[in-house]
Motif scaffolding. Structure first.
Motif: not given
Length: 73
Positions: A42-43, A46-47, A49-50
């Motif tokens: 998940r992290q 998220q990274t 996507h950022r």
């Protein structure tokens, strides 16, 4: 999880970004997914996507509801 093509990107990205910006997003996301292999999945996602959004915002800016290419030169 890397995306195989722009038609596999989330619907919200496909609906709002021009095709070229989608290509930028795809390439940046997939590259970040491979490069940042720390933390949970998940992290990592998220990274990625950022990083992908940052890449799009480097080449495009939002004008009202439209993403417009930045002019460099």
């Amino acid at each position: 999880m890397p995306y195989a093509s722009v038609d596999k990107l989330p619907a919200s990205i496909q609906a709002h970004l021009p095709f070229h910006a989608q290509e930028i997003y795809l390439a940046a996301f997939n590259n970040a997914w491979e490069e940042y292999q720390v933390g949970s999945l998940r992290q990592r996602e998220q990274t990625a996507h950022r990083v992908a959004w940052a890449a799009v915002k480097h080449k495009y800016f939002k004008d009202d509801d439209n993403w417009v290419p930045r002019e460099f030169g």
